[in-house]
Design a protein around this motif. Structure first.
Motif, short mmCIF file in Angstrom:
data_model
loop_
_atom_site.label_atom_id
_atom_site.label_comp_id
_atom_site.label_asym_id
_atom_site.label_seq_id
_atom_site.Cartn_x
_atom_site.Cartn_y
_atom_site.Cartn_z
N UNK A 125 -5.44 8.56 30.69
CA UNK A 125 -4.26 8.20 29.90
C UNK A 125 -4.42 8.66 28.45
N UNK A 126 -5.63 8.58 27.92
CA UNK A 126 -5.84 8.93 26.52
C UNK A 126 -5.80 10.45 26.30
N UNK A 127 -6.33 11.21 27.24
CA UNK A 127 -6.27 12.66 27.11
C UNK A 127 -4.84 13.15 27.35
N UNK A 128 -4.17 12.58 28.34
CA UNK A 128 -2.81 12.99 28.67
C UNK A 128 -1.86 12.73 27.51
N UNK A 129 -2.07 11.65 26.78
CA UNK A 129 -1.22 11.36 25.63
C UNK A 129 -1.25 12.50 24.62
N UNK A 130 -2.46 13.02 24.33
CA UNK A 130 -2.58 14.12 23.37
C UNK A 130 -1.95 15.40 23.93
N UNK A 131 -2.13 15.65 25.22
CA UNK A 131 -1.59 16.88 25.83
C UNK A 131 -0.06 16.86 25.82
N UNK A 132 0.55 15.74 26.24
CA UNK A 132 2.01 15.69 26.29
C UNK A 132 2.63 15.74 24.89
N UNK A 146 -5.81 17.82 31.67
CA UNK A 146 -6.88 16.87 31.34
C UNK A 146 -8.05 17.02 32.29
N UNK A 147 -7.76 17.19 33.58
CA UNK A 147 -8.83 17.36 34.56
C UNK A 147 -9.61 18.64 34.31
N UNK A 148 -8.91 19.72 33.97
CA UNK A 148 -9.60 20.97 33.66
C UNK A 148 -10.47 20.83 32.42
N UNK A 149 -9.96 20.11 31.41
CA UNK A 149 -10.74 19.91 30.19
C UNK A 149 -12.02 19.13 30.49
N UNK A 150 -11.91 18.13 31.36
CA UNK A 150 -13.09 17.36 31.74
C UNK A 150 -14.09 18.23 32.49
N UNK A 151 -13.59 19.11 33.33
CA UNK A 151 -14.47 20.00 34.07
C UNK A 151 -15.13 21.00 33.13
N UNK A 152 -14.38 21.48 32.13
CA UNK A 152 -14.92 22.46 31.18
C UNK A 152 -16.10 21.91 30.38
#
Length: 393
Positions: A125-132, A146-152
């Motif tokens: 939720x916290x990463x998605x807020x910044x992305x949207x 967000x999932x790709x950023x976590x994987x990176x």
């Protein structure tokens, strides 16, 4: 006829991505006013890593927060100067315009991830807020980003981790989440405020290696704030040494390590343990960084400066001034007590602010700018990283 020498055409210096110009920050509480940042000049070029070095309390974090205008007002306020990002003064933008800069163009990794992450929201939720907010995408696409950023950033099983809360992650994992959040919007500049202080030395090395690889992949610039000279040696292209609100030395990292000029910088190097060197104890800089509300007159370092004391001793008591310090009374030159030295280019792309640096009297006061970047790993003196605390992999 004598042949005319052929000179290679001079390559013009690129324009800086970020430029701080005589930035001064003040805080007012009641009838008292302090200035923890005073006339700071600093430039960061595209793809460059600049380290801001100094003891706790010297003004590093306040400088970083002022770039993104995160200083609470009141009591904080800008006393003067400019913060130019791609030629645009961030201090002149409205709050709505500044919100578009934060996260999208300039992102920040804070010193302690546990206090920076909201404990009542999941990581996703916290990463998605910044992305949207900055990329204007739908919720499903934002979760994919967000999932790709976590994987990176090397987090295993990122799809499941997006559903975790901050308290369910270790210190190293939370720091990786902070990096993923900062990089999710592809910023041009990343401000890393002591990103590895709370981590053990193994996780610290992993986080720094991650930042280097992501920087090379994305071509972003990094402002690295630290007090660890080992981190500076391995990661930075240019270093600025800060003391008591001002930058006192500025040079590329190789030059700074080979030829530290300011007595404060020399003191920092003497206080670092070195592999293979036997010593009964480390040589510490006496005293502490002065309180911003009670800065000493003249050069702010003179109460702690061994060079000032030796110069006063050589000149005699007539040329000195008795100064009370935390550890007693010392005699310093009148010049150090009366006049604060400005930052001068004492050698090519090497600036220092000390009356007794070689060549200082004949040098000119110029704005420190260096677009230096290390194309390959440059061998530097071996300086071990400071052991961190807490944080598990």
């Amino acid at each position: 006829m004598p042949s005319t020498p052929n000179f290679a055409p001079e390559i013009p210096m690129p324009k800086p991505l970020l430029e701080l110009s005589e930035l001064s920050i003040g805080f007012t509480t009641g009838h008292r006013s302090i200035r923890p940042v005073h006339d700071v000049c600093l430039s960061i070029y595209p793809g460059q890593t600049v380290a801001l070095v100094g003891e706790s309390g010297c003004g590093k974090s306040v400088t970083a927060l002022s770039i993104l205008r995160l200083i609470p007002s009141p009591p904080g306020h800008v006393l003067g100067g400019r913060v130019l990002f791609e030629g645009r003064d961030l201090l002149a933008l409205s709050e709505r315009e500044m919100q578009q800069v934060r996260g999208k163009d300039i992102a920040m990794i804070f010193q302690e991830p546990m206090t920076s992450l909201n404990p009542v929201f999941t990581i996703g939720e916290q990463i998605v807020e910044a992305v949207t907010l900055h990329q204007h995408v739908g919720r499903n696409e934002a979760y994919a980003i967000a999932e790709k950023s976590m994987r990176d950033v090397g987090i295993a099983d990122p799809h499941r981790r997006l559903l975790d809360y901050p308290h369910q992650l270790s210190g190293g994992m939370r720091q990786r989440v902070m990096i993923a959040m900062a990089l999710s919007c592809q910023p041009k500049l990343l401000i890393a405020d002591e990103p590895t202080t709370a981590l053990d030395v193994t996780i610290q090395a992993q986080i720094l290696e991650l930042l280097r690889s992501l920087q090379q992949e994305r071509g972003m610039s990094i402002l690295l704030i630290t007090h660890d000279l080992g981190v500076v040696a391995e990661n930075a292209d240019v270093a600025a040494v800060m003391y008591a609100s001002r930058i006192v030395e500025h040079a590329n990292v190789g030059e700074l390590f080979e030829n530290p000029q300011h007595p404060y910088t020399q003191g920092l190097f003497r206080a670092v343990p070195r592999l293979g060197v036997k010593a009964s104890r480390l040589v510490a800089i006496p005293g502490t960084v002065p309180n911003p509300g009670r800065f000493p007159p003249g050069c702010k370092f003179h109460p702690r400066c061994a060079l000032a004391a030796s110069q006063a001793s050589a000149a005699g008591a007539v040329q000195g001034v008795e100064v009370a310090t935390d550890t007693g009374t010392v005699c310093v030159p009148k010049q150090c007590h009366a006049t604060e030295p400005d930052l001068r280019e004492t050698s090519r792309e090497h600036w220092a602010a000390c009356h007794y640096v070689a060549g200082y009297a004949k040098a000119t006061a110029t704005v420190p700018r260096s677009a230096s970047q290390r194309a390959t790993e440059v061998p530097l003196p071996v300086i071990p990283m400071a052991m961190g605390e807490g944080g598990a992999p």
